[in-house]
Scaffold this motif. Structure first.
Motif, PDB file in Angstrom:
ATOM      1  N   GLY A  14      10.939  35.422 -35.622  1.00 32.63           N
ATOM      2  CA  GLY A  14      11.356  34.894 -34.326  1.00 32.63           C
ATOM      3  C   GLY A  14      11.523  35.967 -33.268  1.00 32.63           C
ATOM      4  N   LEU A  15      11.877  37.188 -33.685  1.00 36.47           N
ATOM      5  CA  LEU A  15      12.040  38.286 -32.735  1.00 36.47           C
ATOM      6  C   LEU A  15      10.717  38.910 -32.318  1.00 36.47           C
ATOM      7  N   ARG A  16       9.612  38.522 -32.971  1.00 35.95           N
ATOM      8  CA  ARG A  16       8.326  39.142 -32.672  1.00 35.95           C
ATOM      9  C   ARG A  16       7.277  38.133 -32.196  1.00 35.95           C
ATOM     10  N   ALA A  17       7.162  36.973 -32.853  1.00 32.29           N
ATOM     11  CA  ALA A  17       6.068  36.051 -32.579  1.00 32.29           C
ATOM     12  C   ALA A  17       6.364  35.176 -31.361  1.00 32.29           C
ATOM     13  N   ARG A  18       5.313  34.566 -30.837  1.00 31.68           N
ATOM     14  CA  ARG A  18       5.451  33.688 -29.685  1.00 31.68           C
ATOM     15  C   ARG A  18       5.870  32.292 -30.114  1.00 31.68           C
ATOM     16  N   ARG A  19       6.177  31.468 -29.107  1.00 32.17           N
ATOM     17  CA  ARG A  19       6.737  30.141 -29.375  1.00 32.17           C
ATOM     18  C   ARG A  19       5.774  29.275 -30.190  1.00 32.17           C
ATOM     19  N   ARG A  20       4.498  29.317 -29.858  1.00 28.85           N
ATOM     20  CA  ARG A  20       3.528  28.492 -30.586  1.00 28.85           C
ATOM     21  C   ARG A  20       3.442  28.897 -32.051  1.00 28.85           C
ATOM     22  N   THR A  21       3.462  30.197 -32.297  1.00 24.68           N
ATOM     23  CA  THR A  21       3.410  30.670 -33.687  1.00 24.68           C
ATOM     24  C   THR A  21       4.645  30.228 -34.453  1.00 24.68           C
ATOM     25  N   LEU A  22       5.809  30.285 -33.822  1.00 28.51           N
ATOM     26  CA  LEU A  22       7.045  29.873 -34.482  1.00 28.51           C
ATOM     27  C   LEU A  22       7.003  28.386 -34.815  1.00 28.51           C
ATOM     28  N   LEU A  23       6.460  27.592 -33.910  1.00 31.20           N
ATOM     29  CA  LEU A  23       6.358  26.153 -34.178  1.00 31.20           C
ATOM     30  C   LEU A  23       5.438  25.890 -35.364  1.00 31.20           C
ATOM     31  N   LEU A  24       4.297  26.580 -35.432  1.00 26.83           N
ATOM     32  CA  LEU A  24       3.383  26.403 -36.554  1.00 26.83           C
ATOM     33  C   LEU A  24       4.018  26.835 -37.872  1.00 26.83           C
ATOM     34  N   VAL A  25       4.802  27.926 -37.833  1.00 32.16           N
ATOM     35  CA  VAL A  25       5.478  28.388 -39.050  1.00 32.16           C
ATOM     36  C   VAL A  25       6.461  27.342 -39.546  1.00 32.16           C
ATOM     37  N   TRP A  26       7.218  26.762 -38.609  1.00 34.99           N
ATOM     38  CA  TRP A  26       8.192  25.755 -39.037  1.00 34.99           C
ATOM     39  C   TRP A  26       7.508  24.496 -39.545  1.00 34.99           C
ATOM     40  N   LEU A  27       6.409  24.102 -38.895  1.00 35.35           N
ATOM     41  CA  LEU A  27       5.677  22.931 -39.369  1.00 35.35           C
ATOM     42  C   LEU A  27       5.122  23.166 -40.772  1.00 35.35           C
ATOM     43  N   ALA A  28       4.634  24.394 -41.025  1.00 31.36           N
ATOM     44  CA  ALA A  28       4.146  24.708 -42.371  1.00 31.36           C
ATOM     45  C   ALA A  28       5.284  24.653 -43.382  1.00 31.36           C
ATOM     46  N   ALA A  70       8.061  22.871 -43.102  1.00 26.95           N
ATOM     47  CA  ALA A  70       8.428  21.463 -43.297  1.00 26.95           C
ATOM     48  C   ALA A  70       7.382  20.742 -44.129  1.00 26.95           C
ATOM     49  N   GLY A  71       6.102  21.029 -43.891  1.00 26.45           N
ATOM     50  CA  GLY A  71       5.053  20.377 -44.680  1.00 26.45           C
ATOM     51  C   GLY A  71       5.127  20.735 -46.143  1.00 26.45           C
ATOM     52  N   ALA A  72       5.410  22.017 -46.430  1.00 23.46           N
ATOM     53  CA  ALA A  72       5.541  22.431 -47.828  1.00 23.46           C
ATOM     54  C   ALA A  72       6.730  21.743 -48.493  1.00 23.46           C
ATOM     55  N   GLY A  73       7.846  21.657 -47.748  1.00 22.89           N
ATOM     56  CA  GLY A  73       9.022  21.008 -48.324  1.00 22.89           C
ATOM     57  C   GLY A  73       8.790  19.536 -48.599  1.00 22.89           C
ATOM     58  N   ILE A  74       8.120  18.860 -47.648  1.00 26.62           N
ATOM     59  CA  ILE A  74       7.844  17.427 -47.852  1.00 26.62           C
ATOM     60  C   ILE A  74       6.856  17.228 -48.994  1.00 26.62           C
ATOM     61  N   GLY A  75       5.832  18.113 -49.050  1.00 23.78           N
ATOM     62  CA  GLY A  75       4.852  17.983 -50.129  1.00 23.78           C
ATOM     63  C   GLY A  75       5.465  18.212 -51.491  1.00 23.78           C
ATOM     64  N   LEU A  76       6.325  19.206 -51.599  1.00 30.20           N
ATOM     65  CA  LEU A  76       6.982  19.459 -52.889  1.00 30.20           C
ATOM     66  C   LEU A  76       7.963  18.360 -53.237  1.00 30.20           C
ATOM     67  N   GLY A  77       8.441  17.635 -52.246  1.00 32.77           N
ATOM     68  CA  GLY A  77       9.363  16.535 -52.541  1.00 32.77           C
ATOM     69  C   GLY A  77       8.731  15.427 -53.352  1.00 32.77           C
ATOM     70  N   PHE A  78       7.415  15.308 -53.298  1.00 31.42           N
ATOM     71  CA  PHE A  78       6.737  14.272 -54.072  1.00 31.42           C
ATOM     72  C   PHE A  78       6.651  14.608 -55.558  1.00 31.42           C
ATOM     73  N   VAL A  79       6.859  15.890 -55.912  1.00 29.62           N
ATOM     74  CA  VAL A  79       6.756  16.276 -57.328  1.00 29.62           C
ATOM     75  C   VAL A  79       8.102  16.768 -57.850  1.00 29.62           C
ATOM     76  N   VAL A  80       9.201  16.334 -57.217  1.00 30.90           N
ATOM     77  CA  VAL A  80      10.519  16.753 -57.654  1.00 30.90           C
ATOM     78  C   VAL A  80      10.784  16.237 -59.066  1.00 30.90           C
ATOM     79  N   PRO A  81      11.370  17.059 -59.959  1.00 27.49           N
ATOM     80  CA  PRO A  81      11.650  16.600 -61.329  1.00 27.49           C
ATOM     81  C   PRO A  81      12.585  15.401 -61.341  1.00 27.49           C
ATOM     82  N   ASP A  82      12.455  14.590 -62.381  1.00 32.14           N
ATOM     83  CA  ASP A  82      13.288  13.395 -62.513  1.00 32.14           C
ATOM     84  C   ASP A  82      14.765  13.788 -62.596  1.00 32.14           C
ATOM     85  N   GLY A  83      15.575  13.049 -61.881  1.00 28.87           N
ATOM     86  CA  GLY A  83      17.013  13.283 -61.911  1.00 28.87           C
ATOM     87  C   GLY A  83      17.476  14.468 -61.110  1.00 28.87           C
ATOM     88  N   MET A  84      16.610  15.065 -60.309  1.00 27.59           N
ATOM     89  CA  MET A  84      16.986  16.254 -59.538  1.00 27.59           C
ATOM     90  C   MET A  84      16.639  16.015 -58.072  1.00 27.59           C
TER      91      MET A  84
END
Length: 414
Positions: free
Chosen positions: A120-134, A136-150
């Motif tokens: 955040g101290l180096r990259a521009r606003r567009r780059t920061l938005l893409l990083v956060w979207l990536a 969030a996308g990784a977190g949502i994608g991994l949510g589909f394979v979460v172990p049972d009961g966790m």
């Protein structure tokens, strides 16, 4: 341009004035790397039951790039992001207790948040938005394979990384805005000084033009009337006077054309001699009538008109500064040709001295110091052009002193 010709990237805070601030990013990155590397290996092997070799490789890929983040945070993010996702998938291959966090263990979250701070101290606003979207996308994608009961802790990483990127980006943009503002103020001040200097030079040129044009007019009149004023003037001499008059008229015409270029719209009027030493008394009287206690020591010496004009303008500007910045202050104006200097080998010098005491009441603005006032720029330019010296500055008692030393002989002008 080839990559070999590109400038090497600068580290975070490399432009700071203090050394400890420049070293701070390296220190934080080193501490995080040293702390997270063994912790990650220990947690992944002992708590999650991951193979030691795989755990060590993941720990290095998730921690070591933090040192790279000081210089190239985006490249470091690419490595750590892939390593974190790979680590989450590797943990799906082993059985671990439901109380443990997945897909991102706590040490990975700490390292990722530190990486987002550097990014955040180096990259521009567009780059920061893409990083956060990536992220969030990784977190949502991994949510589909979460172990049972966790439950997945991807939301925690998304929130922490988003807030960190937002705050760090805001700090970076604020710093950039302040830096640009400081640069613009520096440029504006330099431009104001340059414009003031050019305006003063044009004013000096106009005044010197008036002095020269006045003398050229006198030469023309005297040369034209020589045949009528002098009895039995020889033809050769009369022809010489006629030639002098013609040359003087031609020069005067050139001077008038030059005057049209130098004069501004407000500077209308006839050609006339500029003020000199004899007018300083009137200037002082006007200042006294304005309520300023001024003591004046005049000088009746014959001086070149350029020197007298410069002396008058210096006193004029000095008294104006006293009125503006030290109202009611007792002031002493002295114009003299010291006897000890009038007979030196260097030639005669005119000394102009304007000294004021502290103001009767402290003004809202402080006294100007050397080099800050535009009027002082004009004084220095006038003195420099005729080869004199100028000494200005505040006095210990709160007053101010302007002292100029102007040469009286033409040899000193060169």
């Amino acid at each position: 341009m080839t990559s070999a010709q590109e400038k090497p990237p600068r580290a975070l805070l490399a432009g700071a004035s203090r050394q400890w601030v420049r070293l701070l990013p390296w220190g934080v990155a080193f501490v995080l790397c040293v702390a997270l590397l063994p912790t990650t290996i220990q947690v992944l092997t002992a708590d999650y039951g991951l193979n030691g070799g795989i755990a060590s490789a993941l720990a290095v890929a998730q921690s070591a790039p933090l040192l790279l983040a000081v210089v190239r945070p985006l490249r470091a993010w690419c490595v750590i992001f892939v390593a974190d996702v790979a680590g989450a998938l590797a943990l799906r291959t082993v059985d671990f207790e439901e109380r443990l966090l997945w897909p991102f263990p706590p040490m990975e979250i700490v390292g990722y948040v530190g990486l987002c701070l550097a990014l955040g101290l180096r990259a521009r606003r567009r780059t920061l938005l893409l990083v956060w979207l990536a992220t969030a996308g990784a977190g949502i994608g991994l949510g589909f394979v979460v172990p049972d009961g966790m439950s997945s802790n991807s939301t925690v990483l998304m929130m922490l990384s988003g807030v960190t990127l937002l705050l760090a980006g805001a700090l970076r943009e604020r710093h950039e805005a302040q830096r640009r503002l400081a640069e613009q103020e520096t440029i504006s001040e330099a431009e104001r000084d340059r414009r003031t200097l050019l305006e003063e030079r044009a004013r000096i040129a106009r005044e010197l033009h008036d002095v020269v044009a006045h003398h050229m007019s006198i030469i023309t009149v005297q040369a034209d009337t020589a045949a009528y004023r002098l009895d039995r003037l020889p033809p050769d001499a009369q022809e010489e006077f006629t030639s002098i008059a013609a040359t003087a008229r031609e020069s005067l015409g050139e001077m008038r054309r030059l005057l049209g270029v130098l004069r501004n719209e407000e500077a209308h009027g006839e050609l006339a001699p500029q003020p000199g030493l004899t007018r300083i008394g009137q200037l002082v009287e006007a200042t006294v009538r304005a309520g300023m206690p001024v003591e004046f020591t005049p000088c009746d010496a014959e001086v070149p008109e350029t020197v007298g004009l410069s002396a008058y303008r210096i006193v004029q500007e000095a008294l104006a500064n006293v009125v503006r910045h030290a109202p009611g202050a007792p002031t002493r104006v002295s114009v003299s040709v010291p006897v000890s200097e009038s007979v030196t080998e260097d030639g005669a010098w005119l000394t102009v001295l304007v000294v004021n005491g502290p103001p009767a009441e402290p003004p809202a603005a402080p006294l100007e110091v050397g080099g800050t006032g535009h009027g002082l720029v004009g004084m220095r330019e006038r003195v420099r052009i005729i080869g004199g010296t100028l000494d200005v500055g505040p006095l210990p008692d709160g007053g101010f002193r302007v002292a100029a030393r102007l040469p009286l002989t033409e040899e000193d002008f060169t």
